[in-house]
Design an enzyme around this catalytic site. Structure first.
Site, mmCIF file in Angstrom:
data_model
loop_
_atom_site.group_PDB
_atom_site.id
_atom_site.type_symbol
_atom_site.label_atom_id
_atom_site.label_comp_id
_atom_site.label_asym_id
_atom_site.label_seq_id
_atom_site.Cartn_x
_atom_site.Cartn_y
_atom_site.Cartn_z
ATOM 1 N N TYR A 107 17.114 42.881 -30.735
ATOM 2 C CA TYR A 107 17.729 43.761 -31.736
ATOM 3 C C TYR A 107 16.722 44.162 -32.814
ATOM 4 C CZ TYR A 107 21.904 41.742 -29.544
ATOM 5 O OH TYR A 107 22.846 41.304 -28.644
ATOM 6 N N ARG A 127 12.787 51.737 -23.806
ATOM 7 C CA ARG A 127 14.159 51.299 -24.016
ATOM 8 C C ARG A 127 14.851 52.299 -24.934
ATOM 9 N NH1 ARG A 127 16.472 46.166 -27.401
ATOM 10 N NH2 ARG A 127 18.616 46.279 -26.625
ATOM 11 N N HIS A 128 16.168 52.423 -24.777
ATOM 12 C CA HIS A 128 16.921 53.267 -25.710
ATOM 13 C C HIS A 128 16.687 52.784 -27.138
ATOM 14 C CE1 HIS A 128 19.783 50.031 -26.304
ATOM 15 N NE2 HIS A 128 19.816 49.877 -24.987
ATOM 16 N N ARG A 178 21.080 50.683 -31.305
ATOM 17 C CA ARG A 178 22.468 51.041 -31.010
ATOM 18 C C ARG A 178 23.419 50.180 -31.820
ATOM 19 N NH1 ARG A 178 23.845 46.431 -28.547
ATOM 20 N NH2 ARG A 178 22.652 45.582 -26.792
ATOM 21 N N THR A 220 27.324 46.136 -28.537
ATOM 22 C CA THR A 220 28.137 46.497 -27.375
ATOM 23 C C THR A 220 29.603 46.169 -27.689
ATOM 24 O OG1 THR A 220 27.912 44.305 -26.420
ATOM 25 C CG2 THR A 220 26.270 45.956 -25.756
ATOM 26 N N ARG A 277 23.990 55.930 -24.541
ATOM 27 C CA ARG A 277 22.899 55.667 -25.490
ATOM 28 C C ARG A 277 21.533 55.915 -24.874
ATOM 29 N NH1 ARG A 277 25.297 50.631 -24.539
ATOM 30 N NH2 ARG A 277 24.063 49.064 -23.444
ATOM 31 N N LYS A 279 16.914 36.292 -22.877
ATOM 32 C CA LYS A 279 16.183 37.238 -22.025
ATOM 33 C C LYS A 279 15.417 36.507 -20.926
ATOM 34 C CE LYS A 279 17.963 40.258 -24.305
ATOM 35 N NZ LYS A 279 19.091 40.964 -23.729
ATOM 36 N N HIS A 318 17.114 49.931 -20.151
ATOM 37 C CA HIS A 318 17.689 48.868 -20.985
ATOM 38 C C HIS A 318 16.742 47.665 -21.045
ATOM 39 C CE1 HIS A 318 21.796 50.650 -20.872
ATOM 40 N NE2 HIS A 318 21.476 51.017 -19.650
ATOM 41 N N ASP A 319 16.909 46.843 -22.081
ATOM 42 C CA ASP A 319 16.100 45.621 -22.182
ATOM 43 C C ASP A 319 16.261 44.732 -20.952
ATOM 44 O OD1 ASP A 319 18.742 45.123 -22.924
ATOM 45 O OD2 ASP A 319 18.240 43.691 -24.506
#
Ligand SMILES: *[C@@H]1O[C@H](CO)[C@@H](O)[C@H](O)[C@H]1NC(C)=O
Ligand SMILES: *[C@@H]1O[C@H](CO)[C@@H](O)[C@H](O)[C@H]1NC(C)=O
Ligand SMILES: *[C@@H]1O[C@H](CO)[C@@H](O)[C@H](O)[C@H]1NC(C)=O
Length: 472
Positions: free
Chosen positions: A65, A90-91, A94, A97, A171, A300, A360-361
């Protein structure tokens, strides 16, 4: 004697005072300059210090984040010219979620159920109104992507029209569109909209981690860690609650509540304006934030990274597409690629010099792992029950919001094709037999050899990814 000493004493006091004022001034500058665009195309300064040294809840410690920041100064080696670039981005930032939003709201209402707080810094909680959206790109994130497009144009305009793809969630598509707008603005080169690749069940994709339903989640590891670190943090908050023990927060609430510092801060910016640090950040010390970051890193690592035996296999399809682009030969892959798309020059051209993909991540992590880079090389690190400050696996450095993984092909001194990998601008060591070199350069031929994991297709692991578990 005395009369001669006085001027020095006065001078000393003046110097000390001046220094103190300077310190005050610079620390307040430090606070506000986190997001100032000291480095082009990034909203976070490379020089902003992490919280372990400054004691401030800096946005570099927010794991995935965190907003992207450049980890090094970009430069092209002397005598070399970039002849192809493949950007995987990556986007941008955001909202939480929808799943996370529910969990964050639940934690916040437990905080709001406390009748009174002993620390006035927590007085805002009672009247706090949660008004964030969910899942979609923030204005701050749109600007990150736009700036990324501007930067790409400045760096790679000589490579001509980029071919762009975006994973099919709003996104990601909005990030790609904002990037495109920035690229067009800065280059004057008109662009078609990016190709959207479906994330729906039943569709092959290399841009989303939706193709390995049998992979375990990271819940086992993150639960161990939150049960290790959360009780003491909750006890501290509990001691501030009035009456005592009126706070019903549990271990599982804590990472959610802590993540809200990041989301609320980033949501506070509008396009073109800087975010202001959320009051929710004031709940956490630098040490708390470091522990939260470890939680994110474990998530992750065991989610789709090296810590998951079905992690790296999920990045194979993308790496095989990358090899196809670099060598200008058709894609050879038996995993997640869509053969229809990848054999059509309209949807998978091989004659471009600039490619950009938005993802995405949780998919960029397995792509890095399939490439075989950024191994966790500290022994015993990523132990879910023990914090390790010296780990090399740090999500905020790999897949922050708008994070970029760029493979450049260069020609040096007019001949020889070489490649290098930049992860958020930092030159990253490629796997053997690529040489250990500070400039990160590896001949294309050797790089292709280094990618034996992806080229081999890991058929047994892939079969486990997609096999229907037998009914019990
Ligand atoms: C940029 O992203 C925002 C969402 O934050 C979206 O509303 C906007 O349409 C996008 N811009 C372009 C040029 O597509
Ligand atoms: C491949 O992509 C095409 C075009 O989007 C789609 O019609 C097809 O169903 C996809 N195939 C697979 C296996 O995902
Ligand atoms: C893909 O599958 C084909 C046929 O099943 C096989 O011949 C080939 O070696 C496989 N290639 C890779 C890269 O796994």
């Amino acid at each position: 004697m005395r009369t001669r000493l006085w001027p020095w004493v006065t001078f000393g006091v003046a110097v000390a005072l001046g220094f103190a004022i300077l310190q005050l001034f610079s620390s307040s500058l430090g606070r506000t300059s986190i997001f100032v665009r000291a480095d082009y195309a990034y909203l976070v300064s490379r020089r902003a210090k992490p919280s372990m040294t400054t004691g401030l809840p800096f946005p570099k410690n927010w794991g995935a984040y965190s907003p992207a920041y450049p980890r090094a100064e970009y430069s092209v080696p002397r005598g070399c010219k970039v002849s192809m670039a493949n950007i995987l981005e990556r986007h941008g930032a955001r909202f939480p979620t929808s799943g996370a939003s529910k969990r964050i709201k639940a934690a916040i209402s437990k905080m709001q159920a406390v009748p009174e707080w002993k620390d006035p810094a927590l007085n805002f909680i009672k009247s706090f109104v949660y008004d964030l959206g969910s899942d979609t790109l923030l204005p701050f994130g749109a600007r990150q992507s736009y700036d990324g497009g501007v930067q790409a144009a400045q760096r790679y305009k000589h490579l001509g029209t980029p071919f762009a793809r975006a994973s099919g969630s709003e996104r990601v598509v909005h990030s790609a569109l904002n990037w495109t707008a920035g690229y067009v603005k800065a280059s004057g080169i008109p662009l078609p909209p990016p190709l959207e690749v479906s994330e729906d069940d039943g569709f092959n994709t290399t841009l989303d981690d939706s193709m390995c339903p049998n992979a375990e989640s990271s819940d086992a590891q993150t639960t161990v860690w939150q049960d290790t670190f959360a009780p003491r943090v909750i006890a501290r908050l509990q001691s501030l609650a009035e009456p005592p023990n009126s706070l019903a927060l549990t271990n599982v609430d804590l990472p959610n509540l802590m993540s809200f510092c990041a989301f609320h801060t980033l949501a506070s910016a509008s396009f073109g304006s800087e975010p202001t640090t959320s009051p929710w950040c004031a709940l956490w010390t630098a040490a708390d934030t470091a522990k939260f970051e470890y939680w994110m890193d474990l998530d992750k690592y065991y989610g789709t990274g090296y810590g998951n035996e079905l992690g790296p296999v999920q990045g194979i399809g993308y790496v095989n597409e990358l090899l196809a682009r670099l060598t200008r030969t058709p894609v050879v892959d038996n995993t997640s690629t869509n053969r229809t798309l990848d054999s059509d020059p309209e949807t998978f051209p091989l004659d471009r010099e600039l490619y950009v993909d938005f993802s995405h991540d949780n998919q960029m992590i397995p792509i890095l792992a399939a490439l075989g880079v950024l191994h966790q090389d500290q022994p015993h690190a990523m132990d879910p029950s023990r914090f390790d400050l010296h780990r090399t696996w740090v999500a905020s450095q790999m897949v922050p919001f708008a994070g970029r993984v760029v493979v450049e092909k260069l020609s040096c001194n007019g001949h020889q094709e070489v490649v290098r990998l930049l992860v958020n601008e930092k030159i990253t060591q490629l796997p053997e037999p690529c040489p250990r070199a500070s400039n990160g350069l590896c001949s294309l031929k050797t790089f292709v050899r280094s990618q034996s994991f992806a080229r081999g297709g890991s058929p047994n692991e892939w079969a486990r990814c997609v096999a229907t578990p037998s009914a019990r």
